[in-house]
Design a protein around this motif. Structure first.
Motif: not given
Ligand SMILES: Nc1ncnc2c1ncn2[C@@H]1O[C@H](COP(=O)(O)OP(=O)(O)OP(=O)(O)O)[C@@H](O)[C@H]1O
Ligand SMILES: Nc1ncnc2c1ncn2[C@@H]1O[C@H](COP(=O)(O)OP(=O)(O)OP(=O)(O)O)[C@@H](O)[C@H]1O
Ligand SMILES: [Mg+2]
Ligand SMILES: [Mg+2]
Lengths: 501, 324, 323, 300, 344
Positions: A356, A372-374
């Motif tokens: 991030x 932002x892909x977690x």
């Protein structure tokens, strides 16, 4: 004295050759020994082998330590070593076998009880670093023993500092001191390792006195623990590099868009200027201070100072937004472009937060951060390996004495036959660098080899193959009357703990 | 009877089959087990070796058929991670979870039913308000948070109770359990509370509702007219009437407590199957996940079977085969 | 003769959202020892509620708002709940109107009977069971031993009713309030129950309040009869008197509404009009809107007139000459 | 006659509900809180000083500021900031929106689906019952985490996927609960009466049997909403929930709870309190509704 | 003329199947057995349009069950029910729906057949509304007018069933059945809970409806006075079987079956005060174990050997008067004096 150790990980088996993963080795290293071992800064030290000589490029003589006894009282012999190294490659169903470590052995012969002659298939300068890390078991005991025999303790007979007493999977593992140990006498009579995977619980267990020492202290808790009287933190910057991988090889990248979010049919990441710009948009120190509570060192290359292969002349790229914008403009992306950052969220401390923060920094630098892909690591690795992402965060822990293995796996051109680039997920390819690596790894002279590695490192990082972010600091915490050798390999072992003077 | 059991049995086989298929496809969709298993510096050759040795090189359907064939012969496969029969891994850890779950359930019932009765019998009194308000705390915060608070308060600050692990085990009537030692009990208290708080609230509320709904019915009035003591009216007449929803929920919750002890077990480092499950899911240890689900689904089938029997015992009107 | 039950000025009201519903409104009556009193009247006139009031079982939002209920001289309204419990079922029993709803559907008949025995008498289960079985036999349930273990829904309506009666008889109480207990029964069973009840009443010196619509049954069974209308007792007296020479126009209206009063197939003669809604009863005689004899004066509350063992509330009573 | 009829027109079901709530002061408060929270959730974006989902306006320099701190650009963070420098107040309002959406929506859909299937299973019995109940067995056995993970892998990340996962794991509970209640109800005579009147089966199920199964259902339902909210939090806590850049209340709590011990309480405690208040008021209203819906209890 | 509804050899058995628990118990040798009640046992009964057939009999003899079967609510376990000459089982779709509506039942137990969570307006108004008999807006007026006909105040429409007295509930049930404009009404003890005035009003209503719309009734009652008054034919049942059937005049003047005789003898009337009841002696048989031969024989004062073994069949005694008693069988009459047991 007794030691109760709270560990974040637990072993999957007691058989030291079953899996090469860290959680198993942490346990194995307390019960078993290897031919060589590493110190806190990953320098090779003699262990069961006291010396080794390179008779010719294909022949090695290894001399074993005298007077080493297994826990059952039998002496260590060359036969045991030969047996162990043979056994290492055919452990059934091993998920992470040691077969790579013994792959270069062509033949083995006991010259006498204490000396072994090895023939290799081809010249192997780092031969000892390969076979040296295989655990030695007793032939008489381990021959034909099943994995259950090890788990129950029947076959868990090593030469290590502690004897195996019991293992309750998911709960604890109990060890007692081996008074016949060849090395330094241990301070603890009994060691109980409790498996506490949840970070907060582990810290709470330490604070409530249920355990004496814990590993993998979350960075956010370091300050708190330091502030509690009677507790102490042991830290070191590890050799684990956290980096942002960039999809730099393909002409189109799935998560690269224009400013409006429409797919871009060019891949800006192919341009080294763009990659440099991205690297310079990152304020590494700020991330370290704010997100990681200081628990990291900014990185500009693969291994930190102290590990062979580190080039002191490469500094971590400085935050330089103006230059970055200039570079972007030069590359033709004055107005930036759209990017999505992918990350795991359960792999190492702060992974999602760091992503991030990178997002914030890119956004401030004029890029359009689409997301932002977690994801959990299991889902994430699949996507990462399949080339589904454009920019994604990964870590690479270096546990070998030089940077060679890491460089080979991460940055050399992916090639199954040659065994290179096995973690080169972005298919980065730099023939010049590949060539430099080949020469380096073929070099028998240790000093020269390191120099060659430094040269290769310098060359490749100038091309920004990945964006190194930082080396993570690792922490152990314990009662103030304990000492612990914080180590770069992130090992948690009772052998590293002692009573403080 | 036999017909019934056979029917249920066949249905169960179908359910289990579907479960296994879903898991196979699901895990396949989630990710590649190899990525999770292999050591970080493995060479391509090692990788290939592992893939073959675990049979992951074959097409999925073939892997499934192999699994199904072995399953028919009582072999649910070996864990990728542990290289041990997955079923023995599960049974090794099941007792710990059962112990935790049953304690939690007993706790929820032993405390929940009386509190629910109390508050249902005296609606809108101060006691009622206190119980109902208190019970809201039981489910309004996520259980990982509650668990952490329990640890902070009772272990770290007060130092009364241990916060991790299972404690000493004692043996009684051939059963090994931490219920039989003081140390074991001390270790059990916090996780059991953590696990049961939600169910406790549920039981309280269901009981209270049941009481409130049942009290105005004519048969209660008739029971009063017969001169029965209030105790008997409450504990026999009212209580038996509210049993159906309670049994349903207890059945459901027993299963779900078992299945979802994950969070509690993680926080309290309890060596049960919940922890094993989450680890296995995260590591994509498919054989363990499949075996686990087969066990748990069978358990649910069994529990629901028992619950169905209980229905007809508790309420004679249910399942009365009236047509010929 | 001292009455066993004496109700004085009983009023039971329901405080509903739409106002106060005076279900029982200033009702007074007495039941002597061994006396069988029939209670008849308009459906919805408060007969059941009167019964519930005596046992202190009026559901909220209903409440006994005033009056006294003297049972053997003791005011039941002043008793503690515990003391009241020793009276319910043991000394005063009640048979409810709706047999399906009064038995607990999830308990077997045996349980529900045995618990009643054991609530008041310290006896073994086996003995309680034997007593229950005998009681079932008494009310004519075939193979009582077997039926004891059945559940209420396995019984026909009439059988449930008999179970309820059997429960009331278990303790040979001093007073039974029977709310339409034989309505669901065929006449042969009814006869049998009436026979038994009458016998038991005599044998155990029980008094009986028999709520019923069946004037025939009341005539056959009761010594005295009370007629209720709109929450009030409008006429009371010996059966022979009330049913042959009704004073109150409502009573006479009832009598002429029975099918036997007209030839077969002819239209029956119901009392015209409706009972006023209990929420908005006009002051004065509640029957006046439906009464052929009503005059202006009926707008005021008629007093209770007592004459020759007869009580009635009417300004224009029928007398022999008038009938 | 007509005049009398119309004077009771207010006595509709809705009227009853409103009246029933209005009669209990604490429920009124709870209802008002519910409405305020709902309102805040709906118009959230217009209320908050910051868009906590926009990475470009966040600044890690502002991270973990205690309540009342002033930001670099003069904004006051009344409730402090989280690890990314998000204004907690804004993040909570946005998070409330997500949590309410997830909890209520998944709860309601699961309730509807579960109820319908449970009723059908109970009413028709036999094979249909067996089929539905075996699917229920299966669904109950599947851990939320696994379902969520599979969906994450198959469909990708996002709010709707989480909701879908929660529906999938919740409906079975309702189905089973409804079925058990309906099994008792369907044998009651009023059902037979309705059949006699030629009322269609769906109508009987929904209009006749269901209302009598409601009490336990409302209890489970209101609890389940809370449960869904925490389940979402737990999923997020385990990293398989919502996108991290768009935190829900649960995710805020999860993110902050490790920091509780190090004194940075606000990141976890404030969202926790908000969640508590939310669940509390939903349950108050739910409890009261149940009482009002029961004609025997409501009349007071 | 085809009967409106006709039962041909209809039986209805209730077998209490053993549930799992009991079955499991049996595995351990509990020896529980399945119990079967022959609630209705091979009954023939035809009801013609416009006819009022009274059904009387002992409590538990299967009257309600027969009523349910004939109204098509409950399937028969044997025999056939015909509606307008067509077997019920053959009806489908629209035909079935209209039959369903045309045959209505007023249930014996008012409270349990009223959904406790519905208000009177919905209880009565729902069916006509969903069947399109009245439109949404008119429902209230329609229901109010029905309520008035059965003697319920329109102000009660928004109340719930538990707020009514027993008789009021019964009237709700009546109004509900009438609301769908049926052709056949099965009245199961419909007036038992009513005071005589309301009862008179309802009976008048029934008779009016019969006259106006040709409504047909199967009138189940214990109240012989009422039955005598309104029925065109009376059928007497005993333990699942029809034992006698005749016009009321015939039946009341000259009952042939001993059970009928007992019924009429025991009928209480207002005129008969303080009477001594003389119940029929003898064990009341259980429907679980009906006695062999004539079901009534254990209680019959005139029973003889044949009654204990042979089931008497319905025989015509006079025009429209049938009864099932061996005494009425001419072949048996010689022996009857010989073997008749002394009356007890
Ligand atoms: N729970 C209640 N709430 C409101 N009103 C009630 C309630 N119970 C009874 N009532 C009303 O009280 C009045 C008297 O009812 P009660 O049951 O005593 O009548 P009843 O004389 O027994 O009539 P029936 O012969 O029809 O049984 C009725 O108008 C009824 O509507
Ligand atoms: N659902 C059922 N399950 C089992 N037995 C039943 C059921 N319904 C009725 N019975 C039995 O069938 C027989 C006939 O019952 P039914 O209700 O038809 O009697 P009835 O003639 O209407 O009696 P009553 O006059 O008392 O209402 C009774 O013995 C009863 O116990
Ligand atoms: Mg009554
Ligand atoms: Mg009946």
């Amino acid at each position: 004295a007794d030691l109760v150790l709270g560990s974040a990980t637990e072993p999957s088996a007691i058989d030291p050759q079953f899996s090469r993963t860290g959680n198993n080795q942490n346990i194995a290293m307390q019960i078993f020994d290897r031919l060589v071992q590493t110190d806190a800064a990953i320098n090779v030290e003699p262990a069961l082998a006291v010396s080794w000589t390179n008779v010719d490029p294909l022949t090695w003589h290894v001399k074993l330590r005298e007077g080493v006894k297994f826990h059952d009282g039998n002496p260590l012999t060359a036969e045991d070593v030969i047996f162990s190294l043979t056994r290492a490659k055919d452990i059934p169903n091993s998920p992470a076998p040691f077969s790579g470590n013994v792959a270069s052995i062509d033949s083995m012969k006991a010259l006498d009880n204490q000396t072994i002659e090895f023939k290799t298939k081809k010249p192997t300068p780092d031969f000892m670093e390969q076979i040296g890390f295989v655990y030695i078991v007793e032939k008489k005991v381990a021959e034909g023993a099943s994995i259950e025999d090890f788990n129950s303790g029947k076959a868990a007979i090593g030469t290590g500092a502690y004897r195996f007493k019991s293992w309750t999977p998911g709960d604890n593992l109990v060890l007692t001191r081996n008074d016949d140990f060849w090395g330094k006498k241990q301070d603890f009579d009994n060691v109980t390792i409790k498996f506490i995977s949840n970070d907060a619980s582990r810290v709470a267990a330490l604070r409530s006195g249920a355990v004496d020492l814990i590993d993998a202290v979350p960075p956010g808790d370091v300050k708190t623990i330091e502030g509690i009287s009677g507790l102490k933190v042991f830290s070191i910057a590890s050799a684990r590099m956290i980096y942002l991988a960039l999809d730099s090889a393909r002409d189109k990248s799935p998560f690269i868009t224009d400013k409006d979010g429409k797919p871009l049919d060019k891949n800006p990441l192919k341009d080294v200027k763009v990659r440099t710009a991205l690297s310079e948009l990152i304020n590494r120190q700020l991330i370290i201070d704010r997100i990681l509570d200081g628990s990291a060192e900014p990185a500009g290359q693969l291994v930190p100072t102290g590990v062979a292969g580190n080039d002191p002349s490469i500094a971590a790229p400085a935050f330089n937004a103006d230059n970055a914008k200039k570079l972007l403009a030069e590359a033709g992306y004055k107005d930036g472009f759209g990017i999505t950052i992918h990350t795991s969220n359960d792999r190492f401390p702060g992974d999602a937060e760091v992503a991030q923060a990178l997002g914030q920094m890119f956004a401030r630098g004029g890029l359009k951060v689409n997301g932002v892909v977690a994801q959990p690591y299991n889902v994430y690795t699949k996507g990462a390996s399949a080339g589904e992402f454009s920019a994604f965060i990964f870590s690479l822990g270096n546990s070998t004495p030089t940077s060679a293995t890491g460089l080979r796996n991460l940055l050399m051109t992916a090639n199954k036959e040659a065994g290179t680039g096995s973690f080169n997920r972005v298919k980065y390819s730099n023939p010049a660098f590949d060539e430099m690596m080949r020469t380096a790894t073929a070099e028998f002279d240790a000093k020269k080899r390191v120099e060659l590695l430094q040269k290769a490192t310098k060359a490749v990082f100038a091309d920004v193959p990945v964006i190194p972010l930082y080396w993570q600091k690792v922490h152990w915490a314990g009662k103030a009357n304990l000492s612990y050798i914080a180590n770069m390999t992130e090992d948690t072992s009772a052998t590293l703990a002692g009573l403080a003077e | 009877m036999t017909v019934f059991v056979i029917r249920r049995f066949l249905q169960s086989i179908a359910v289990l089959l579907v479960t296994a298929i879903i898991v196979f496809i699901g895990i396949y969709a989630i990710g590649d087990p190899i990525e999770m298993l292999i050591s970080p510096d493995a060479s391509p050759a090692e990788r290939a070796q592992v893939i073959t040795s675990l049979g992951l090189d074959k097409p999925l359907w073939q892997q499934f058929l192999t699994f199904a064939w072995n399953a028919l012969h009582g072999d649910l496969g070996r864990s990728f991670v542990f290289n041990r029969p997955s079923i023995s891994l599960i049974f090794e850890r099941l007792p710990a979870t059962l112990e935790l779950t049953l304690t939690g359930l007993v706790f929820a019932l032993v405390l929940g039913i009386p509190l629910g009765l109390l508050s249902g019998l005296k609606p809108n009194s101060a006691t009622d308000e206190a119980i109902m308000t208190g019970s809201i705390f039981g489910f309004s915060l996520p259980s990982f948070w509650q668990g952490m608070m329990l640890i902070m308060i009772f272990s770290v600050w007060l130092g009364w109770l241990p916060s991790t692990g299972r404690g000493q085990m004692g043996e009684f009537l051939g059963i090994r359990s931490s219920l039989f030692t003081l140390d074991g009990l001390a270790h059990l208290i916090l996780p059991a509370i953590n696990l049961s708080l939600f169910k406790l609230s549920l039981v309280i509320r269901l009981t209270r509702t049941g009481v409130r709904e049942t009290l105005p019915l004519d048969f209660v009035k008739f029971a009063r007219a017969k001169g029965l003591s209030e105790k008997r009216i409450v504990f026999v007449h009212v209580f038996k009437s509210i049993l159906i929803p309670l049994i349903t929920v207890v059945g459901l919750e027993l299963g779900s407590m078992l299945a979802f002890a994950v969070v509690t077990e993680t926080i309290f480092a309890w060596p049960g199957i919940g922890k094993l499950l989450i680890d296995s899911i995260m590591r994509l240890d498919r054989p363990v996940v499949v075996a686990y689900l087969l066990v748990i689904v069978s358990l649910f089938i069994f529990i629901n079977f028992v619950v169905d029997i209980l229905y007809s015992l508790v309420d004679p009107r249910v399942r009365l085969g009236d047509a010929q | 003769m001292t009455p066993i039950l004496e109700v004085k000025n009983l009023s039971t009201h329901f405080m509903t959202r739409r106002g106060v519903l005076k279900a029982v409104d200033d009702v007074s009556f007495a039941v002597g020892q061994r006396e069988i009193v029939g209670l008849v009247g308009e459906s919805g006139s408060g007969k059941s509620i009167t019964g519930f009031s005596v046992l202190g079982l009026v559901d909220p939002p209903g409440r006994v708002v005033s009056g006294q209920i003297l049972f053997k001289g003791e005011d039941l309204l002043k008793l503690s709940p515990a003391a009241m419990r020793t009276i319910r079922g043991k000394r005063i029993a009640m048979i409810f109107q709706d047999p399906m709803m009064t038995l607990n559907p999830v308990l077997s008949v045996a349980t529900q009977m045995i618990e009643t025995v054991q609530a008041h008498d310290r006896v073994s289960r086996a003995e309680a069971r034997a007593r229950s079985r005998d009681a079932l036999g008494l009310v004519g349930i075939p193979s009582p031993e077997e039926r004891l273990d059945a559940y209420p829904h396995q019984f026909s309506g009439g059988m449930r009713q008999r179970v309820a009666i059997a429960i009331a008889l278990l303790h040979r109480p001093d007073l039974i309030i029977a709310d339409e207990p034989t309505t669901a029964l065929d006449v042969t069973i009814q006869s049998q129950i009436l026979f038994e009840i009458k016998r038991l009443a005599a044998e155990f010196a029980m008094a009986l309040i028999w709520i019923s619509h069946d004037l025939g049954v009341v005539a056959a069974l009761a010594d005295r009869v009370m007629v209720m209308y709109a929450g009030k007792i409008v006429e009371a007296g010996q059966v022979d008197g009330v049913l042959t020479e009704p004073r109150h126009p409502y009573t006479s209206g009832l009598l002429s509404a029975v099918p036997a009063a007209v030839p077969r197939g002819e239209p029956l003669r119901p009392i015209p009009g409706f009972a006023p809604s209990p929420l908005s009863r006009p002051s004065g005689c509640a029957f006046r809107d439906r009464c052929g004899r009503a005059t202006e004066i009926c707008a005021t509350e008629p007093m209770l007139e007592v004459a020759a063992g007869r009580e009635f509330r009417c300004f224009h009573p029928h007398f022999r000459s008038a009938a | 006659m007509n005049a009398r009829v119309s004077s009771f027109r207010d006595d509709t079901l809705f009227g009853r509900l409103v009246m029933g709530i209005a009669e209990s002061p604490k429920t009124v408060i709870a209802a008002i809180v519910c409405i305020i929270l709902l309102f805040a959730a709906i118009v959230g974006p217009y209320l908050t000083p910051q868009d906590p989902y926009d990475l470009a306006v966040l600044d890690i320099l502002d991270s973990k500021l205690p309540p009342g701190s002033e930001s670099m650009d003069g904004l006051i963070y009344w409730l402090g900031t989280d690890g990314q420098g998000r204004d907690m107040f804004s993040a909570m309002i946005y998070g409330l929106r997500t949590s309410l959406g997830v909890g209520v929506f998944s709860g309601v859909v699961a309730l509807v689906v579960g109820t319908v299937l449970g009723l059908i299973a109970a009413y028709f019995g036999g094979r249909i019952d067996a089929l539905i109940m075996r699917i229920v067995d299966l669904m109950l056995g599947f851990p939320t985490i696994l379902v969520a993970l599979m969906l994450l892998a198959l469909l990708g990340q996002g709010l709707w996927k989480v909701i879908f996962a929660l529906i999938l794991v919740q409906w079975a509970t309702f189905a089973r609960a409804v079925r058990s209640a309906a099994l008792v109800e369907k044998n009651k005579d009023y059902v037979e009466a309705a059949v006699t009147l030629g009322i269609s089966t769906p109508r009987i199920l929904i209009g006749h049997i269901l209302p009598n199964c409601l009490p336990p259902l409302i209890v489970i339902g209101t609890l389940q909403v809370a449960h869904a909210i925490s389940a979402e939090a737990t999923l997020s806590f385990l990293g398989i929930g919502l996108p991290i850049t768009e935190p829900s209340l649960g995710l805020l709590i999860a993110n902050g709870y490790q920091l509780l011990m190090s004194g940075e309480y606000w990141i976890s405690v404030y969202p926790g309190l908000l969640l508590l208040v939310l669940v509390f008021s939903i349950n108050m209203v739910g409890d009261r509704l149940r009482e009002v819906l029961n004609p025997r209890l409501g009349e007071r | 003329m085809t009967p409106l509804v006709e039962a041909i050899d209809v039986s209805r058995r209730f077998s209490r199947k053993l549930d799992y628990a009991e079955k499991i118990a049996n595995l351990f040798g509990a020896g529980l057995e399945e119990k079967t009640v022959h609630a209705v046992d091979e009954v023939d009964l035809a009801v013609h349009p416009g006819e009022v057939v009274g059904l009387v009999g002992e409590s538990g003899c299967g009257k309600s069950t027969l009523g349910r079967v004939m109204a098509g609510i409950m399937p028969a376990s044997g025999g056939e029910v015909r509606w307008n000459g067509k077997p019920l089982t053959s009806l489908e779709g629209e035909e079935k729906r209209s039959m369903r509506l045309s045959a209505q039942m007023i249930f014996q137990d008012p409270m349990s057949t009223l959904n406790p969570r519905k208000r009177v307006i919905d209880l009565i108004g729902e069916a006509p509304r969903v069947h399109g008999i009245v439109k949404g807006r008119e429902v209230r007026d329609y229901v109010a007018s029905l309520a008035e006909r059965v003697g319920l105040d329109a102000s009660y429409l928004d109340r719930y069933p538990h707020q009514f007295s027993g008789g009021q509930r019964q009237r709700i049930g009546i109004a509900r059945a009438l609301a769908v404009k049926p052709k056949l009404l099965v009245c199961d003890e419909s007036v038992a809970a009513l005071d005589v005035s309301i009862q008179a009003q309802i009976l008048n209503l029934f008779m009016d409806l019969k006259r106006e719309f040709g409504l047909t009734y199967l009138f189940i009652s214990h109240d012989l006075g009422v039955v005598k008054h309104i029925c065109d034919r009376v059928v007497v049942m005993y333990l699942g079987r029809v034992v006698e059937s005749a016009t009321p005049d015939e039946l009341f003047d000259d009952p042939k079956h001993p059970y009928t005789q007992a019924l009429i003898r025991e009928l209480p009337t207002v005129a008969d005060r303080h009477r001594i009841f003389t119940p029929i002696k003898g064990e009341i048989p259980s429907p679980l174990h009906p006695p062999p031969g004539c079901h009534f024989h254990p209680r019959c004062p005139k029973a003889f050997d044949r009654c204990r073994v042979e089931r008497p069949v319905l025989k015509q005694n006079a025009v429209g008067h049938v009864s099932a008693c061996h005494l009425n069988d001419p072949t048996a009459s010689e022996t009857k004096n010989v073997t008749a047991e002394p009356a007890n």
